[in-house]
Every structure is written in C-alpha cells, then in structure tokens.
Design an enzyme around this catalytic site. Structure first.
Site, PDB file in Angstrom:
ATOM      1  N   ASP A 125      16.679  35.018  72.445  1.00  0.00           N
ATOM      2  CA  ASP A 125      15.521  35.028  71.552  1.00  0.00           C
ATOM      3  C   ASP A 125      15.227  36.417  70.996  1.00  0.00           C
ATOM      4  OD1 ASP A 125      14.708  36.062  74.013  1.00  0.00           O
ATOM      5  OD2 ASP A 125      13.456  34.349  74.499  1.00  0.00           O
ATOM      6  N   ASN A 152       5.257  29.696  83.296  1.00  0.00           N
ATOM      7  CA  ASN A 152       4.920  28.343  82.842  1.00  0.00           C
ATOM      8  C   ASN A 152       6.165  27.459  82.722  1.00  0.00           C
ATOM      9  OD1 ASN A 152       6.197  29.326  80.577  1.00  0.00           O
ATOM     10  ND2 ASN A 152       4.420  29.205  79.234  1.00  0.00           N
ATOM     11  N   HIS A 198       8.943  28.197  81.076  1.00  0.00           N
ATOM     12  CA  HIS A 198       9.728  28.299  79.848  1.00  0.00           C
ATOM     13  C   HIS A 198      11.091  28.928  80.111  1.00  0.00           C
ATOM     14  CE1 HIS A 198       7.965  32.483  78.481  1.00  0.00           C
ATOM     15  NE2 HIS A 198       8.932  32.641  79.335  1.00  0.00           N
ATOM     16  N   GLU A 230       8.457  27.000  75.056  1.00  0.00           N
ATOM     17  CA  GLU A 230       7.226  26.857  75.819  1.00  0.00           C
ATOM     18  C   GLU A 230       7.025  25.395  76.228  1.00  0.00           C
ATOM     19  OE1 GLU A 230       6.173  29.538  76.810  1.00  0.00           O
ATOM     20  OE2 GLU A 230       5.376  30.909  75.303  1.00  0.00           O
TER      21      GLU A 230
HETATM   22  P1  PGA Z   1      10.574  38.082  83.033  1.00  0.00           P
HETATM   23  O1  PGA Z   1      10.451  36.978  81.898  1.00  0.00           O
HETATM   24  O2  PGA Z   1      12.032  38.137  83.376  1.00  0.00           O
HETATM   25  O3  PGA Z   1      10.110  39.342  82.383  1.00  0.00           O
HETATM   26  O4  PGA Z   1       9.750  37.639  84.169  1.00  0.00           O
HETATM   27  C1  PGA Z   1      11.117  35.769  82.057  1.00  0.00           C
HETATM   28  C2  PGA Z   1      10.679  34.844  80.977  1.00  0.00           C
HETATM   29  O5  PGA Z   1       9.496  34.896  80.571  1.00  0.00           O
HETATM   30  O6  PGA Z   1      11.503  34.044  80.522  1.00  0.00           O
END
Ligand code: PGA
Length: 265
Positions: free
Chosen positions: A67, A137, A139, A144
């Site tokens: 992304d 959450n 994702h 999301e």
């Molecule tokens: P993080 O993010 O590795 O910074 O915890 C993971 C995500 O939100 O997909």
C-alpha cells in the site's frame, strides 16, 4: 495455517528471514510482496545483515508493496516509498527499478492506479511470497473491516482508529492522509505463499480473530484461513489470546521431532 509461537520480536524476525532466504535460494528472481509498518522492521534488518554478509542477494528480486498513502510524494519521509528506501532498499543490492508501490503521482488518477498495479504484478509472474502485518482491527494492507473479501487493489479510506494508530508518525496531523491505495484481499490471496507477522499484546485480539474467528469481512485477516500456504509467526504476547495456543506449541514440537528423525535417518 501454520501457526508458530516464538519468544519475541527478534525470534520472529530470525524465522521470517530464514523463510525468505530459503525462497531466494530456490528462486533467486522471486517476486516478494512487502509491507511497511513497525512489525517487519526487525525482519528487514536481518535481511540487510544477510545481504551484507553475502548470504543472500536481491539482484534479481522484484518487490511489490501492499500500500501507499495518497497525497504524499516519494520524497516525503512519511510516505511508504520513503520508508522502504530508508529501512530496506538502500541497504541491499536490489535494482531500484524493480521495487514497486501503488503510488499515485501528482496529476494521476487514483482510480487508475489499482488495475495498472495488478497488471504489473501479473506481468512479473505474480507474488511468490507476501509479507503481512496485521492491524489492531484485523486489517491487512489497508483493507479495513468490512472490505470485500475479494477486493482488488483500489483506493481505501482509513478508519479513524487506523489514522489514530499512525498519528505518532506525523508531526503535523493535518498532513496525515486519510486515504491510501492498497492491494485488495483478493489480490493478497493470489500470492503463492503468505507470511503474517504479529508481535506485541496490542495485536493479540486481532490475531485470535484472524486465526480462530469466523472468516468475516469484519476481520479482513481471517480470509487467510482460506489460503493454502500461510505461515503465521507470533511472539508470545501476540499469541496470548489463542484458544489453541497449547496445540500450536504441540504441533511445533511434533514437527521438530519429525525433522530430527529425518535428519538422523
Ligand atoms: P504495524 O502496522 O506493523 O505498524 O503494527 C501493521 C498494520 O497496521 O498493518
């Protein structure tokens, strides 16, 4: 799903780097799907070390990131392009022209980026191994909750919680993007192998939902239950809410015994 419970972030990174090294040994021109965020950082550091020591080479590797924010230029330190250059690409022997993110340049139509990105992935033979983190959450990428489980690369609006979780990276909250282009869940499912990494107690509930909950759009990572070749590497904290915790440890022990007996034979 192959669920592996390890001690800490360092063990998760060591195991992830081993899996990637094995792939690159078998297929030096592999196509890797990469993730940004805090979780894969330790793995990237291991890969940098391995590359500097001549244990692996990325010379013929192609990468596609999951992304990228809309509205940040490649030079912006908060863009995922900048993150990847800083945390990985600048330190390994990869051809910069073989590193791709779903970037939307000034004057480009954000809606056109997804289909073009997918065509590019297809033209390189598809993704051999996709690295994923997981949001609190549930994702994956910026898919999301309530994202279609068959979604393709497209524009997504981030949830307020995701914006909040990433606020710490932005000095000026007004400059923090609310939209991004992300590979879809359907796109991620096409990777031949998936490596999901999760560390820390804040991920424990999302990990539980993803592995033991129903397959549901409210936990996008749960769709990985439908993928044939997923390895989930967890530290103790991220694994702490798993009902089948003891079973996963038991499985790992049986596998070790099996491998030892084969080595002895
Ligand atoms: P993080 O993010 O590795 O910074 O915890 C993971 C995500 O939100 O997909």
């Amino acid at each position: 799903m192959d669920v592996v419970i390890l001690k800490d972030d360092a063990e998760v990174a060591a195991e992830a780097a081993t899996i990637i090294r094995q792939l690159l040994r078998q297929k030096p021109d592999a196509v890797l799907g990469l993730a940004s965020g805090n979780t894969p950082l330790a793995t990237y550091r291991r890969l940098i070390q391995d590359c500097k020591q001549g244990l692996i080479s990325f010379r013929d590797v192609t990468t596609f990131n999951l992304d990228e924010y809309i509205g940040l230029s490649a030079e912006d330190p908060q863009s995922y392009r900048h993150f990847m250059q800083r945390e990985l690409f600048h330190h390994i022997d990869i051809d910069p022209g073989s590193t791709f993110l779903p970037e939307c340049g000034v004057g480009e139509d954000p809606l056109a980026i997804g289909p073009a990105y997918e065509a590019l992935i297809r033209s390189r033979g598809g993704i051999d191994l996709q690295i994923l983190g997981i949001g609190q959450n549930g994702h994956i990428g910026f898919n999301e909750p309530a994202s279609s489980l068959r979604s393709r690369t497209r524009v997504k609006t981030l949830t307020r919680d995701t914006v909040e979780a990433n606020r710490k990276y932005f000095d000026d909250p007004l400059k923090q993007p609310r939209t991004a282009i992300t590979m879809g869940i359907g796109s991620i499912m096409e990777a031949r192998q998936v490596l999901l990494l999760a560390t820390g107690a804040s991920k424990a509930e999302a990990v539980r939902q993803a592995i033991e909950g129903p397959v549901a759009a409210m936990c996008p990572a749960s769709m990985l239950q439908m993928h044939e070749t997923v390895t989930v590497l967890l530290d103790r904290e991220a694994a702490s809410r798993l009902e089948l915790h003891d079973y996963f440890e038991w499985v790992a022990e049986q596998k070790r015994l099996l491998l030892d007996s084969r080595a002895d034979a």
